[in-house]
Design a protein around this motif. Structure first.
Motif, mmCIF file in Angstrom:
data_model
loop_
_atom_site.group_PDB
_atom_site.id
_atom_site.type_symbol
_atom_site.label_atom_id
_atom_site.label_comp_id
_atom_site.label_asym_id
_atom_site.label_seq_id
_atom_site.Cartn_x
_atom_site.Cartn_y
_atom_site.Cartn_z
ATOM 1 N N LYS A 1 12.262 10.543 43.617
ATOM 2 C CA LYS A 1 11.953 9.683 42.481
ATOM 3 C C LYS A 1 11.670 10.470 41.200
ATOM 4 N N ILE A 2 11.047 11.640 41.316
ATOM 5 C CA ILE A 2 10.651 12.415 40.138
ATOM 6 C C ILE A 2 11.826 12.754 39.220
ATOM 7 N N PRO A 3 12.988 13.187 39.732
ATOM 8 C CA PRO A 3 14.092 13.562 38.841
ATOM 9 C C PRO A 3 14.630 12.436 37.972
ATOM 10 N N TRP A 4 14.233 11.191 38.226
ATOM 11 C CA TRP A 4 14.777 10.073 37.459
ATOM 12 C C TRP A 4 13.869 9.639 36.312
ATOM 13 N N THR A 5 12.778 10.348 36.110
ATOM 14 C CA THR A 5 11.835 9.934 35.068
ATOM 15 C C THR A 5 12.418 10.062 33.664
ATOM 16 N N ASP A 6 13.434 10.917 33.492
ATOM 17 C CA ASP A 6 14.066 11.084 32.181
ATOM 18 C C ASP A 6 15.357 10.286 32.050
ATOM 19 N N LEU A 7 15.639 9.437 33.034
ATOM 20 C CA LEU A 7 16.894 8.679 33.019
ATOM 21 C C LEU A 7 16.970 7.790 31.789
ATOM 22 N N TYR A 8 18.075 7.914 31.051
ATOM 23 C CA TYR A 8 18.282 7.170 29.806
ATOM 24 C C TYR A 8 19.230 5.989 30.017
ATOM 25 N N GLU A 9 20.239 6.168 30.882
ATOM 26 C CA GLU A 9 21.264 5.140 31.079
ATOM 27 C C GLU A 9 21.573 4.993 32.562
ATOM 28 N N LEU A 10 21.631 3.743 33.031
ATOM 29 C CA LEU A 10 21.952 3.457 34.431
ATOM 30 C C LEU A 10 22.959 2.321 34.477
ATOM 31 N N ILE A 11 24.124 2.581 35.091
ATOM 32 C CA ILE A 11 25.177 1.581 35.234
ATOM 33 C C ILE A 11 25.544 1.472 36.706
ATOM 34 N N LEU A 12 25.359 0.292 37.284
ATOM 35 C CA LEU A 12 25.660 0.047 38.693
ATOM 36 C C LEU A 12 26.673 -1.085 38.795
ATOM 37 N N GLU A 13 27.835 -0.775 39.342
ATOM 38 C CA GLU A 13 28.885 -1.780 39.487
ATOM 39 C C GLU A 13 29.406 -1.759 40.914
ATOM 40 N N TYR A 14 28.670 -2.406 41.788
ATOM 41 C CA TYR A 14 29.145 -2.572 43.152
ATOM 42 C C TYR A 14 28.366 -3.708 43.804
ATOM 43 N N GLU A 15 28.892 -4.208 44.896
ATOM 44 C CA GLU A 15 28.250 -5.333 45.576
ATOM 45 C C GLU A 15 26.980 -4.859 46.267
ATOM 46 N N ILE A 16 25.861 -5.394 45.862
ATOM 47 C CA ILE A 16 24.575 -4.935 46.368
ATOM 48 C C ILE A 16 24.160 -5.756 47.593
ATOM 49 N N LEU B 1 14.145 4.679 30.416
ATOM 50 C CA LEU B 1 15.423 3.985 30.539
ATOM 51 C C LEU B 1 15.645 3.033 29.371
ATOM 52 N N GLN B 2 16.769 3.204 28.670
ATOM 53 C CA GLN B 2 17.061 2.371 27.505
ATOM 54 C C GLN B 2 18.333 1.547 27.657
ATOM 55 N N ILE B 3 19.253 1.978 28.538
ATOM 56 C CA ILE B 3 20.508 1.258 28.743
ATOM 57 C C ILE B 3 20.655 0.932 30.219
ATOM 58 N N LEU B 4 20.700 -0.354 30.536
ATOM 59 C CA LEU B 4 20.823 -0.797 31.928
ATOM 60 C C LEU B 4 21.962 -1.794 32.020
ATOM 61 N N SER B 5 22.918 -1.492 32.897
ATOM 62 C CA SER B 5 24.051 -2.383 33.117
ATOM 63 C C SER B 5 24.173 -2.655 34.606
ATOM 64 N N LEU B 6 24.048 -3.917 34.983
ATOM 65 C CA LEU B 6 24.114 -4.322 36.387
ATOM 66 C C LEU B 6 25.347 -5.201 36.577
ATOM 67 N N GLY B 7 26.342 -4.666 37.279
ATOM 68 C CA GLY B 7 27.582 -5.391 37.467
ATOM 69 C C GLY B 7 27.840 -5.753 38.910
ATOM 70 N N PHE B 8 26.772 -5.965 39.680
ATOM 71 C CA PHE B 8 26.966 -6.322 41.078
ATOM 72 C C PHE B 8 26.725 -7.813 41.301
ATOM 73 N N GLU B 9 27.236 -8.318 42.415
ATOM 74 C CA GLU B 9 27.086 -9.729 42.726
ATOM 75 C C GLU B 9 25.800 -9.947 43.525
ATOM 76 N N ASP B 10 24.755 -10.278 42.833
ATOM 77 C CA ASP B 10 23.464 -10.599 43.447
ATOM 78 C C ASP B 10 23.401 -12.121 43.578
ATOM 79 N N GLU B 11 24.031 -12.672 44.631
ATOM 80 C CA GLU B 11 24.192 -14.115 44.722
ATOM 81 C C GLU B 11 22.868 -14.863 44.808
ATOM 82 N N SER B 12 21.887 -14.255 45.435
ATOM 83 C CA SER B 12 20.596 -14.925 45.561
ATOM 84 C C SER B 12 19.753 -14.785 44.298
ATOM 85 N N GLY B 13 20.062 -13.766 43.496
ATOM 86 C CA GLY B 13 19.260 -13.509 42.300
ATOM 87 C C GLY B 13 17.939 -12.842 42.608
ATOM 88 N N ASN B 14 17.698 -12.449 43.869
ATOM 89 C CA ASN B 14 16.398 -11.901 44.246
ATOM 90 C C ASN B 14 16.090 -10.579 43.543
#
Length: 418
Positions: A210-225, A243-256
């Protein structure tokens, strides 16, 4: 005697080089030793900022060659793992794979990659893992699946786990991460899952991961979760305090998953949020916007479906009342029912009349700048996207300071059904 060009400061040389072609820059290299050194640096910045690799033997050797060139290595900021249509990641290379489990970093190729990232490519802290295979496997109902262990190479899940293991064991501070597991069936874009068996989930729960992600600026996830991915992805986002840029392109059908994100008490200061291929309720979208209202300035919704009748009217009305400091808004192919895309799609064709746009027939999806704005009252243009072979306005994007006025107009122009 020094030429006039030779005496120019680096900033002006940079402007000149940005406007020249390869032949001209090659000629200018002959002017002086200083110009030649500047040309070498410019060449490295332009050509080695992002290095692509498919992790086969020849590609790995090329990566080694780049890393061993001090002038090139220092300019590498992004490593792009690409499984293109005609290639397979990691083919003809030995990888240590546990039986029915994830790939580890205990192989010569994995050790080489880890060594280069730690000791040679010291500025490379952005990573892209992209699967763009024209031959993705499908199950009996046509859904895309990953070929578990039946081919010579690495899947998206394998590559993800390999990179994450290296990050956890070396503490590399990541700036940007993109994971895209999309392929094509014919001309249709389809997304596939990343099987849990390919990932070392126990490792993802440890603090050293978890520690190495503290400086994460952009996260883009495009797959079926899947549900067993919720915890580690949510933890990763929670750890990314910058984190300043977040893009979620997966199909979260339940929205949970998005419900958890909407209610998170330690939400990062997002500037840009993109939701695509999602099935959401209108209230959930409102909750997400509320949770990031202190920092969110750029909102993009694409192929988003809602279960509630007329929920998009309420969403647009809400945005018009509370623009949330938005400076940029992009809406495309919104639907009020996930299961009925053809009959319940929101469109903005009424804007054609408001903006005095002439009727037209187009042959492709494109953007049209409307410089007259809303009756000439807006200080920036609004871009209209048209559906292929139709004048129907399926989406709209706006950037400017008159967001409240733009939102009010969108709320009035939105219509259901095409």
């Amino acid at each position: 005697m020094s030429s006039g060009l030779d005496t120019l400061p680096p900033e002006l040389l940079q402007l000149i080089w940005d406007r020249l072609g390869a032949a001209d820059t090659s000629s200018l290299r002959l002017v002086s030793k200083r110009i030649k050194e500047f040309s070498n640096r410019h060449f490295s910045v332009v050509n080695f900022k992002t290095v692509r690799t498919n992790l086969d033997q020849s590609s790995l050797q090329r990566l080694v060659d780049v890393a061993n060139n001090i002038h090139h290595a220092i300019n590498v900021t992004c490593l792009y793992f690409e499984n293109a249509v005609d290639t397979v990641l990691g083919r003809n290379t030995h990888w240590d794979r546990r039986p029915s489990g994830p790939v580890t970093n205990r192989s010569a190729a994995a050790e080489t990659l880890q060594y280069l990232l730690v000791h040679k490519l010291v500025n490379c802290r952005s990573f892209v893992i992209k699967h763009a295979d024209d031959h993705m496997m499908t199950d009996e109902v046509g859904d895309t699946i990953e070929d578990e262990y039946n081919y010579d190479g690495l899947s998206t899940g394998d590559t993800t786990n390999l990179l994450f293991t290296v990050i956890a064991e070396t503490g590399l501070m990541v700036k940007s991460l993109t994971i895209s597991n999309w392929g094509y069936k014919g001309s249709n874009r389809v997304g596939g899952p990343i099987p849990t068996a390919k990932l070392s989930l126990d490792l993802f729960r440890q603090s050293r991961f978890k520690i190495p992600w503290t400086d994460l600026y952009e996260l883009i996830l495009e797959y079926e979760i899947s549900h067993d991915h919720y915890d580690w992805i949510f933890d990763l986002i929670s750890c990314a305090s910058n984190l300043q840029i977040l893009s979620l392109g997966f199909e979260d059908e339940s929205g949970n998953f998005l419900k958890r994100l909407a209610s998170a008490t330690s939400a990062p200061p997002l500037c840009k949020l993109t939701l695509a291929s999602a099935k959401l309720s209108g209230q959930l979208i409102l909750d997400l916007l509320n949770n990031f209202k202190g920092s969110l300035v750029d909102l993009c919704l694409r192929y988003v479906g809602s279960d509630e009748d007329s929920s998009w009217n309420s969403i647009l009305a809400f945005l018009a009342e509370k623009p949330l400091q938005l400076r940029r808004l992009s809406l495309f192919y919104l639907c009020e029912s996930w299961d009925s895309w053809n009959s319940n799609v929101i469109h903005f064709s009424a804007l054609r009349k408001v903006m005095n746009v002439d009727s037209m027939i187009v042959t492709d999806v494109h953007e049209k700048d409307i410089d007259r704005g809303l009756g000439g009252q807006m200080d920036n243009v609004m871009k209209l996207k048209y559906l292929e072979c139709s004048g129907t306005v399926m989406g709209v994007s706006y950037k400017g300071s008159e967001m409240k006025m733009a939102l009010e107009t969108l709320a009035k122009a939105a219509e259901l059904g095409v």
